[in-house]
Design a protein around this motif. Structure first.
Motif, mmCIF file in Angstrom:
data_model
loop_
_atom_site.group_PDB
_atom_site.id
_atom_site.type_symbol
_atom_site.label_atom_id
_atom_site.label_comp_id
_atom_site.label_asym_id
_atom_site.label_seq_id
_atom_site.Cartn_x
_atom_site.Cartn_y
_atom_site.Cartn_z
ATOM 1 N N SER A 1 0.848 -1.190 0.000
ATOM 2 C CA SER A 1 0.000 0.000 0.000
ATOM 3 C C SER A 1 0.885 1.243 0.000
ATOM 4 O O SER A 1 1.896 1.299 0.704
ATOM 5 N N ALA B 1 -3.187 -2.327 8.850
ATOM 6 C CA ALA B 1 -4.041 -3.511 8.700
ATOM 7 C C ALA B 1 -5.295 -3.161 7.911
ATOM 8 O O ALA B 1 -5.636 -1.984 7.724
ATOM 9 N N LEU B 2 -5.998 -4.193 7.456
ATOM 10 C CA LEU B 2 -7.170 -4.040 6.585
ATOM 11 C C LEU B 2 -8.209 -3.017 7.051
ATOM 12 O O LEU B 2 -8.705 -2.238 6.223
ATOM 13 N N MET C 1 -1.466 -11.886 3.049
ATOM 14 C CA MET C 1 -1.153 -10.532 3.491
ATOM 15 C C MET C 1 -0.535 -10.556 4.877
ATOM 16 O O MET C 1 -0.897 -11.369 5.730
ATOM 17 N N GLN D 1 0.104 -8.134 8.123
ATOM 18 C CA GLN D 1 -0.383 -6.908 8.734
ATOM 19 C C GLN D 1 -0.080 -6.923 10.224
ATOM 20 O O GLN D 1 0.412 -7.915 10.759
ATOM 21 N N TRP E 1 4.425 -0.922 11.556
ATOM 22 C CA TRP E 1 3.864 -1.973 10.695
ATOM 23 C C TRP E 1 3.155 -1.381 9.474
ATOM 24 O O TRP E 1 2.368 -0.458 9.578
ATOM 25 N N TRP F 1 1.056 -2.602 5.921
ATOM 26 C CA TRP F 1 0.359 -3.695 5.230
ATOM 27 C C TRP F 1 1.044 -4.019 3.902
ATOM 28 O O TRP F 1 1.415 -3.145 3.128
ATOM 29 N N HIS F 2 1.161 -5.308 3.609
ATOM 30 C CA HIS F 2 1.660 -5.761 2.310
ATOM 31 C C HIS F 2 1.182 -7.185 2.080
ATOM 32 O O HIS F 2 0.741 -7.873 3.004
#
Length: 346
Positions: free
Chosen positions: A239, A245-246, A282, A284, A295, A297-298
């Motif tokens: 991102s 996180a989501l 993913m 996260q 952290w 997200w990836h």
């Protein structure tokens, strides 16, 4: 004297996320290949399979009956690797034999009621609904104070150990941090403390500026072949905004995530004209574990195919006994993937 060229000469590359090294041997791609190269038969699965335990209305192994769902569908795995009611306990024999109990929850997500459609074949709107379900499950599972990490992943294809061809993924939530997450947590935390920015923010910005390892990109995400990739056509979606996180993604970002997932997986299918196998997941931020400001997200994609639909990359010999090694460079792999259409062509 010959000047060193990292696209021609053996060298090691550093994985910024794990702190580990990989050996790259690009000169080995010049050796003659005498292995077998062949195509697979066409994947002609029906839209509905009466024997499939993931299709709508069918009975699963434990006797439960699936609803006649029309989008994505989630349920607790009938054969979970982790159990929520595992009693506390452990083993320690002279410090040499150690074990401890592990609680967790495993869920299965069917991406679509259509037995024949994989991610690159779903409409973007269908993938958006999968992302929405991933997000709801993340929020629900993180409300359980026993859970510290939630791993969302997909194994696609028989050679990746997928036991059912119906397009689906899994979620494993557990009470401790898995090994890879522990390594990534430490590396990202150290970078954030030193730089005041997330490691992947700087890395994604650099990759977008250089361009040679970028596969596909939109306003909110970029998919690259990581500089330190191990698998032949490994990729990572990052991102562009520093999001842990989501649940932190906006509606617009979730739409962009669905779009890049469809385009990247379509490129994979087009590479060898096969429904391309991979393990993807993913990474996260941990939950119920205090703040993790570094952290980012990836999502990793680890596909095993090397030269054709059936020529696979295996971790053998040196890679099992010493450290990972690859022959094709990340730059070459990215160029191959980048040149492919973003819509599935067969």
């Amino acid at each position: 004297m010959t000047a060193f060229d990292f696209k021609e000469h053996p060298h090691t590359r550093f994985n910024q996320l794990t702190g580990e090294w990989i050996l790259v041997s690009p000169h080995r791609t010049k050796r003659p290949w005498q292995g077998k190269v062949e195509s697979l038969p066409a994947d002609n699965r029906p839209a509905y399979d009466p024997k499939c335990y993931l299709c709508p209305g069918n009975t699963r192994a434990d006797g439960s009956v699936n609803p006649d769902y029309t989008d994505s569908f989630v349920f607790t795995n009938d054969y979970s690797a982790l159990l929520q009611d595992t009693p506390e306990g452990g083993l320690d024999v002279e410090g040499l034999l150690q074990a401890k109990s592990e609680k967790g929850i495993c869920r299965v997500i069917s991406f679509s009621p259509d037995h024949s459609l994989t991610l690159p074949q779903l409409p973007v709107e269908g993938i958006e609904k999968v992302i929405e379900l991933w997000t709801r499950e993340f929020i629900d599972l993180s409300s359980n104070k026993d859970i510290r990490y939630i791993q969302i992943f997909e194994n696609k294809g028989e050679i990746m150990g997928c036991s059912n061809p119906h397009p689906h993924g899994q979620i494993w939530a557990q009470a401790s941090l898995p090994l890879e997450i522990s390594k990534e947590t430490a590396r990202q935390a150290a970078y954030f403390q030193e730089k005041g920015k997330s490691l992947l923010s700087d890395y994604a910005e650099l990759e977008c500026k250089l361009g040679e390892r970028v596969v596909v990109e939109n306003e909110h995400f970029v998919a690259v072949v990581p500089f330190w990739a191990v698998w032949p056509f490994e990729t990572m979606i990052i991102s562009k905004r520093h999001v842990p996180a989501l649940p932190e993604f906006t509606v617009e970002e979730r739409k962009a995530m669905a779009s890049i997932l469809k385009k990247l997986t379509a490129k994979y299918d087009n590479l060898f004209e096969v429904s391309f196998p991979y393990s993807a997941g993913m990474h996260q931020a941990p939950v119920n574990d205090g703040p993790h400001p570094g952290w980012h997200w990836h999502m990793h994609f680890y596909p095993p195919l090397l030269r054709s639909a059936t020529v696979k990359k295996f971790m053998v010999g040196y890679e099992m006994l010493a450290n990972p090694q690859r022959d094709v460079t990340a730059e070459w792999a990215a160029e191959r993937l980048r040149a492919l259409p973003e819509e599935r062509t067969f």
